[in-house]
Design an enzyme around this catalytic site. Sequence first.
Site, PDB file in Angstrom:
ATOM      1  N   CYS A 115      30.564 -24.073  12.844  1.00 41.24           N
ATOM      2  CA  CYS A 115      31.713 -23.960  13.758  1.00 41.24           C
ATOM      3  C   CYS A 115      32.763 -23.069  13.108  1.00 41.24           C
ATOM      4  CB  CYS A 115      32.298 -25.346  14.036  1.00 41.24           C
ATOM      5  SG  CYS A 115      33.609 -25.322  15.292  1.00 41.24           S
ATOM      6  N   CYS A 133      36.802 -32.072   9.573  1.00 43.49           N
ATOM      7  CA  CYS A 133      35.448 -32.073  10.154  1.00 43.49           C
ATOM      8  C   CYS A 133      34.439 -31.413   9.219  1.00 43.49           C
ATOM      9  CB  CYS A 133      35.483 -31.347  11.503  1.00 43.49           C
ATOM     10  SG  CYS A 133      33.862 -31.213  12.280  1.00 43.49           S
ATOM     11  N   CYS A 152      30.713 -39.152  14.000  1.00 43.13           N
ATOM     12  CA  CYS A 152      31.527 -37.985  14.385  1.00 43.13           C
ATOM     13  C   CYS A 152      31.994 -37.242  13.149  1.00 43.13           C
ATOM     14  CB  CYS A 152      32.804 -38.420  15.112  1.00 43.13           C
ATOM     15  SG  CYS A 152      32.531 -39.373  16.562  1.00 43.13           S
TER      16      CYS A 152
HETATM   17  N1  SAH Z   1      34.355 -28.742  18.946  1.00 41.47           N
HETATM   18  C1  SAH Z   1      34.404 -29.824  19.878  1.00 41.47           C
HETATM   19  C2  SAH Z   1      33.226 -30.797  19.816  1.00 41.47           C
HETATM   20  C3  SAH Z   1      32.749 -31.302  18.460  1.00 41.47           C
HETATM   21  S1  SAH Z   1      33.542 -32.599  17.571  1.00 41.47           S
HETATM   22  C4  SAH Z   1      35.710 -30.565  19.741  1.00 41.47           C
HETATM   23  O1  SAH Z   1      36.476 -30.256  18.838  1.00 41.47           O
HETATM   24  O2  SAH Z   1      35.992 -31.421  20.569  1.00 41.47           O
HETATM   25  C5  SAH Z   1      33.483 -34.098  18.418  1.00 41.47           C
HETATM   26  C6  SAH Z   1      34.689 -35.010  18.046  1.00 41.47           C
HETATM   27  O3  SAH Z   1      34.613 -35.573  16.716  1.00 41.47           O
HETATM   28  C7  SAH Z   1      35.994 -34.231  18.081  1.00 41.47           C
HETATM   29  O4  SAH Z   1      36.975 -34.962  18.721  1.00 41.47           O
HETATM   30  C8  SAH Z   1      36.284 -34.068  16.623  1.00 41.47           C
HETATM   31  O5  SAH Z   1      37.618 -33.767  16.417  1.00 41.47           O
HETATM   32  C9  SAH Z   1      35.844 -35.397  16.046  1.00 41.47           C
HETATM   33  N2  SAH Z   1      35.663 -35.365  14.598  1.00 41.47           N
HETATM   34  C10 SAH Z   1      35.395 -34.312  13.821  1.00 41.47           C
HETATM   35  N3  SAH Z   1      35.337 -34.670  12.527  1.00 41.47           N
HETATM   36  C11 SAH Z   1      35.555 -35.982  12.474  1.00 41.47           C
HETATM   37  C12 SAH Z   1      35.583 -36.946  11.410  1.00 41.47           C
HETATM   38  N4  SAH Z   1      35.348 -36.592  10.163  1.00 41.47           N
HETATM   39  N5  SAH Z   1      35.823 -38.220  11.734  1.00 41.47           N
HETATM   40  C13 SAH Z   1      36.010 -38.590  13.013  1.00 41.47           C
HETATM   41  N6  SAH Z   1      36.006 -37.743  14.046  1.00 41.47           N
HETATM   42  C14 SAH Z   1      35.783 -36.449  13.787  1.00 41.47           C
END
Ligand code: SAH
Length: 369
Positions: free
Chosen positions: A117, A124, A344
């Site tokens: 990404c 993330c 997630c």
């Molecule tokens: N790019 C898109 C979809 C992928 S992430 C977006 O940003 O919505 C799916 C979800 O998981 C998003 O809300 C993201 O912010 C969340 N997420 C990412 N890393 C995370 C983490 N380490 N812990 C909890 N949620 C997280």
Amino acid sequence: MMDTPVRQQNLLDLGPAAMADWFESIGERGFRAQQLLKWIYHQGELDFSRMSNLSLKLREQLQHQANLELPATLSQQTSRDGTVKWLFDVGRGNAIETVFIPEHGRGTLCVSSQVGCALNCSFCATGAQGFNRNLSTSEIIGQVWQAAKALGHERNGERKITNVVMMGMGEPLLNLDAVLPALQLMRDDLGYGLASRRVTVSTAGLIPGIDELNKQLDVALAVSLHAPVDELRNELVPLNKKYPIAELIAACNRFVQGKHKRSITFEYTLIDGVNDHPEHARKLIKLLRQVPSKLNLIPFNPFPGTTYRCSTPERIDRFQQIIMQGNIIATVRKTRGDDIDAACGQLAGDFSDRTRRRERIQMQWQASV
Ligand code: SAH
């Protein structure tokens, strides 16, 4: 004279309308597309020679001019809570991850849209890995096909996958050309036949993409908010510098008032001491009142190399209570599949050894501070 090589069309790259056009382009009637779609997505059949209601001649022609290629499964892991995670090979040493989350009465498949990404959200794991490339439609719908096959979807009429969320690796609205036909196949009765509220696109807040999606297709929208004010959101979701909160809220309102009229789900990952203060919750209420929506709180899932920590259960609870007192629906997403790194933000699509992955993320993280 030498035969000119035929350029084979991967039919998994085509949505329902494009599939009908393709059949017409080879001199066949459009309804052949319906037969083929049923074979692929209802029967799970990818071998043209077994598609018995197509004439022998057409089956041969398909073998010559078309293919049905999709990512191969590298591994399948099942968590102690029943969550299943697949690693799919997308070539050149790259892999993507797909997660199935069974719950009472429903099964949600979390699908990836890109290899890595580019948005670099600070919390993330996919962002820490960097961006490699967009997935094709066949690689996106192929994840659903493979998962459906592995789960025995619709064998004995039982549907294992009841919902699809584009919440795996990548930003779906930065790859709309490939994502849209895949979404159409999820929605179409000749594909997986999922109702519009059961197919969700999740975005970090790409405004032009939200408007385009609104024009194109009836699906649900989730927006990753994570902070109620621009200063903090700039830090967590750098895309906010380009599309700040007020403009994002306006785009959400256009979506809600668009022809499909569906409320928005805001996602908010709770990070200890960063965005989980009661004051953040109070500011969030003011923001969420501006658009028909509900809030999904996600406890932060740690990954190697991050310094963030998950909020304590007490702080999560407090945050949720404050939001609910503001008359806004707030749910806390249960952490699922964390024992197999399927939660997630833990999807890094890496199938080389885990220690090297840890070192790499650590190095990237150190380089970024
Ligand atoms: N790019 C898109 C979809 C992928 S992430 C977006 O940003 O919505 C799916 C979800 O998981 C998003 O809300 C993201 O912010 C969340 N997420 C990412 N890393 C995370 C983490 N380490 N812990 C909890 N949620 C997280």
